[in-house]
Design a protein around this motif. Structure first.
Motif, PDB file in Angstrom:
ATOM      1  N   ARG A 179      -7.353  -3.010   2.279  1.00  0.00           N
ATOM      2  CA  ARG A 179      -7.154  -1.575   2.551  1.00  0.00           C
ATOM      3  C   ARG A 179      -8.473  -0.821   2.342  1.00  0.00           C
ATOM      4  N   ARG A 180      -9.223  -1.219   1.313  1.00  0.00           N
ATOM      5  CA  ARG A 180     -10.527  -0.548   1.098  1.00  0.00           C
ATOM      6  C   ARG A 180     -11.413  -0.791   2.319  1.00  0.00           C
ATOM      7  N   ALA A 181     -11.318  -2.000   2.901  1.00  0.00           N
ATOM      8  CA  ALA A 181     -12.132  -2.310   4.085  1.00  0.00           C
ATOM      9  C   ALA A 181     -11.747  -1.413   5.257  1.00  0.00           C
ATOM     10  N   LEU A 197      -9.501   8.067  -2.780  1.00  0.00           N
ATOM     11  CA  LEU A 197      -8.161   7.857  -2.217  1.00  0.00           C
ATOM     12  C   LEU A 197      -7.332   6.941  -3.112  1.00  0.00           C
ATOM     13  N   VAL A 198      -7.994   5.932  -3.645  1.00  0.00           N
ATOM     14  CA  VAL A 198      -7.302   4.985  -4.534  1.00  0.00           C
ATOM     15  C   VAL A 198      -6.749   5.741  -5.747  1.00  0.00           C
ATOM     16  N   ALA A 199      -7.554   6.635  -6.300  1.00  0.00           N
ATOM     17  CA  ALA A 199      -7.107   7.420  -7.458  1.00  0.00           C
ATOM     18  C   ALA A 199      -5.906   8.297  -7.088  1.00  0.00           C
ATOM     19  N   GLU A 200      -5.950   8.887  -5.887  1.00  0.00           N
ATOM     20  CA  GLU A 200      -4.812   9.721  -5.457  1.00  0.00           C
ATOM     21  C   GLU A 200      -3.545   8.891  -5.305  1.00  0.00           C
ATOM     22  N   LYS A 201      -3.704   7.715  -4.718  1.00  0.00           N
ATOM     23  CA  LYS A 201      -2.542   6.849  -4.504  1.00  0.00           C
ATOM     24  C   LYS A 201      -1.916   6.410  -5.833  1.00  0.00           C
ATOM     25  N   LEU A 202      -2.779   6.155  -6.823  1.00  0.00           N
ATOM     26  CA  LEU A 202      -2.254   5.784  -8.145  1.00  0.00           C
ATOM     27  C   LEU A 202      -1.374   6.905  -8.681  1.00  0.00           C
ATOM     28  N   ALA A 203      -1.854   8.126  -8.541  1.00  0.00           N
ATOM     29  CA  ALA A 203      -1.102   9.274  -9.048  1.00  0.00           C
ATOM     30  C   ALA A 203       0.226   9.407  -8.309  1.00  0.00           C
ATOM     31  N   HIS A 204       0.226   9.211  -6.988  1.00  0.00           N
ATOM     32  CA  HIS A 204       1.486   9.301  -6.224  1.00  0.00           C
ATOM     33  C   HIS A 204       2.469   8.222  -6.666  1.00  0.00           C
ATOM     34  N   ALA A 205       1.960   7.012  -6.847  1.00  0.00           N
ATOM     35  CA  ALA A 205       2.841   5.909  -7.260  1.00  0.00           C
ATOM     36  C   ALA A 205       3.505   6.262  -8.594  1.00  0.00           C
ATOM     37  N   ILE A 255      -9.009  -4.498  -7.934  1.00  0.00           N
ATOM     38  CA  ILE A 255     -10.453  -4.280  -8.040  1.00  0.00           C
ATOM     39  C   ILE A 255     -11.144  -5.625  -7.830  1.00  0.00           C
ATOM     40  N   GLY A 256     -12.418  -5.593  -7.492  1.00  0.00           N
ATOM     41  CA  GLY A 256     -13.124  -6.865  -7.339  1.00  0.00           C
ATOM     42  C   GLY A 256     -14.438  -6.656  -6.625  1.00  0.00           C
ATOM     43  N   GLU A 257     -15.443  -7.419  -7.067  1.00  0.00           N
ATOM     44  CA  GLU A 257     -16.781  -7.277  -6.470  1.00  0.00           C
ATOM     45  C   GLU A 257     -16.864  -8.105  -5.186  1.00  0.00           C
ATOM     46  N   ASP A 289       0.891  -1.158   0.000  1.00  0.00           N
ATOM     47  CA  ASP A 289       0.000   0.000   0.000  1.00  0.00           C
ATOM     48  C   ASP A 289       0.930   1.208   0.000  1.00  0.00           C
ATOM     49  N   ILE A 290       0.469   2.357  -0.396  1.00  0.00           N
ATOM     50  CA  ILE A 290       1.248   3.576  -0.197  1.00  0.00           C
ATOM     51  C   ILE A 290       0.328   4.625   0.400  1.00  0.00           C
ATOM     52  N   SER A 291       0.938   5.616   0.996  1.00  0.00           N
ATOM     53  CA  SER A 291       0.152   6.658   1.633  1.00  0.00           C
ATOM     54  C   SER A 291      -0.531   7.540   0.586  1.00  0.00           C
ATOM     55  N   ALA A 292      -1.664   8.100   0.970  1.00  0.00           N
ATOM     56  CA  ALA A 292      -2.312   9.091   0.104  1.00  0.00           C
ATOM     57  C   ALA A 292      -1.680  10.459   0.324  1.00  0.00           C
ATOM     58  N   THR A 293      -0.783  10.562   1.295  1.00  0.00           N
ATOM     59  CA  THR A 293      -0.132  11.848   1.556  1.00  0.00           C
ATOM     60  C   THR A 293       1.189  11.928   0.779  1.00  0.00           C
ATOM     61  N   THR A 294       1.721  13.118   0.717  1.00  0.00           N
ATOM     62  CA  THR A 294       3.016  13.279   0.039  1.00  0.00           C
ATOM     63  C   THR A 294       4.079  13.711   1.043  1.00  0.00           C
ATOM     64  N   GLY A 295       3.890  13.375   2.289  1.00  0.00           N
ATOM     65  CA  GLY A 295       4.931  13.662   3.273  1.00  0.00           C
ATOM     66  C   GLY A 295       4.523  14.765   4.228  1.00  0.00           C
ATOM     67  N   GLY A 296       5.391  15.044   5.209  1.00  0.00           N
ATOM     68  CA  GLY A 296       5.089  16.102   6.178  1.00  0.00           C
ATOM     69  C   GLY A 296       4.661  15.520   7.509  1.00  0.00           C
ATOM     70  N   ALA A 297       3.860  16.277   8.244  1.00  0.00           N
ATOM     71  CA  ALA A 297       3.462  15.881   9.589  1.00  0.00           C
ATOM     72  C   ALA A 297       2.369  14.814   9.515  1.00  0.00           C
ATOM     73  N   GLU A 298       2.761  13.590   9.229  1.00  0.00           N
ATOM     74  CA  GLU A 298       1.800  12.507   8.973  1.00  0.00           C
ATOM     75  C   GLU A 298       2.322  11.234   9.635  1.00  0.00           C
TER      76      GLU A 298
END
Ligand code: PGA
Length: 247
Positions: free
Chosen positions: A94-96, A103-111, A122-124, A61-70
Motif C-alpha cells: 500500500r505504501r508503494a 496517511l498511515v497515521a490517519e488510518k491508525l486513528a480511524h481503525a 513497517i520495514g526497511e 487496508d482501510i480508507s484514510a477517509t471517514t465516508g462521504g463522496a469517496e
C-alpha cells in the motif's frame, strides 16, 4: 503465537475463499492457535458477517477517509460493521501505491476510533552497513504512533516486514538472530512511545517469506509474538504445516 494470513489478491474466488476459511477455522480449533484471516475486500464482506468461529478477520487496508463522496473507498466503520476486528495499516504494498507516513497515521486513528485493532506494518527497503535502516524503522514507528494519544498507542500491533524479504522463499527471509536484534530495537523504540510498562506487552510480529521451513526457527529465539504470512497462507496444506510447526 498470533498468525495473520494476508491473502493479498491471491484469492479471487468466493469458492476458494470459503474453502480456505473453513480449513483455517479447523486448523485454529485443532491447534488452539490464534489465526486472523485478511481476505480481499469483497471476500471479507462475504466471510466475516456473523463470524463467531475460531478465527478473526482483518482488513488488508482501510480508507484514510471517514465516508462521504469517496468512490471506491472502504472505511474503518464499514469493516467494523461486518464483524472485522483487525486492520493492516501501512503494508509496503500500500505504501508503494502512495500511502505516506501521514496517511498511515490517519488510518491508525480511524481503525482505533472504530474498535479495530491496527496492525502497523513497517520495514526497511534494504540493509546498509551503517545501521541507517534502524533510524528508518524508528522514524516509521514514531511518525505512525506519535499523533495518537499515548494510551491508544498501546493498542497497536507492530508487524516488522523488511521489504527485501517479502514474497520470496524461506531461504531469503531474515535470519533469526537478525530478527531477534530488530525485535529488541523495536521494543526499545516502543518503550519510548508507549505509556508506562505497556511496551513490554506490545505484540511484535514478523512477516516476509515465512514458510513451513523457517517458521519454527524464526519463532524460537527471536522474541516475536507471531507472524504475518502472505503466499504461504493461501494454500491450505502449506498453511496447516506452517501453523503446526509453531505449536
Ligand atoms: P510473504 O508476504 O509471506 O508472501 O512474503 C508477507 C506480507 O507481505 O505480508
Amino acid at each position: 503465537m498470533l498468525v495473520i494470513a494476508n491473502w493479498k489478491a491471491y484469492v479471487e474466488d468466493i469458492g476458494k475463499a470459503k474453502k480456505l476459511a473453513a480449513a483455517s477455522k479447523a486448523l485454529a480449533r485443532a491447534t488452539r492457535s490464534a489465526i486472523v484471516l485478511a481476505p480481499p475486500v469483497p471476500l471479507v464482506g462475504a466471510l466475516a458477517p456473523g463470524n463467531r468461529s475460531s478465527v478473526a478477520f482483518a482488513a488488508q487496508d482501510i480508507s484514510a477517509t471517514t465516508g462521504g463522496a469517496e468512490t471506491g473507498e472502504a472505511t474503518a466503520q464499514a469493516y467494523a460493521s461486518l464483524g472485522v476486528t483487525y486492520a493492516l495499516v501501512g503494508h509496503s504494498e500500500r505504501r508503494a501505491k502512495g500511502d505516506t507516513d501521514a496517511l498511515v497515521a490517519e488510518k491508525l486513528a480511524h481503525a482505533l476510533a472504530h474498535g479495530l485493532t491496527p496492525v502497523l506494518c513497517i520495514g526497511e527497503r534494504a540493509r546498509d552497513g551503517e545501521g541507517r535502516y534502524l533510524s528508518f524503522i524508528r522514524e516509521e514507528l514514531t511518525s505512525a504512533l506519535k499523533p495518537l494519544a499515548t494510551k491508544e498507542r498501546a493498542r497497536v500491533i507492530v508487524a516488522y516486514e523488511p521489504l527485501w524479504a517479502i514474497g520470496k522463499t524461506a531461504a531469503d527471509a531474515i535470519p533469526s538472530d537478525n530478527l531477534a536484534e530488530m525485535v529488541l530495537y523495536i521494543r526499545k523504540v516502543l518503550a519510548e512511545l508507549l505509556p508506562g510498562k505497556s511496551s513490554s506487552r506490545a505484540l511484535v510480529l514478523y512477516g516476509g517469506s515465512v514458510e513451513p521451513e523457517n517458521a519454527r526457527n524464526l519463532a524460537a529465539d527471536s522474541g516475536i509474538d507471531g507472524f504475518l504470512v502472505g503466499h504461504a497462507s493461501v494454500d491450505p496444506r502449506t498453511f496447516a504445516l506452517l501453523v503446526k510447526r509453531l505449536v
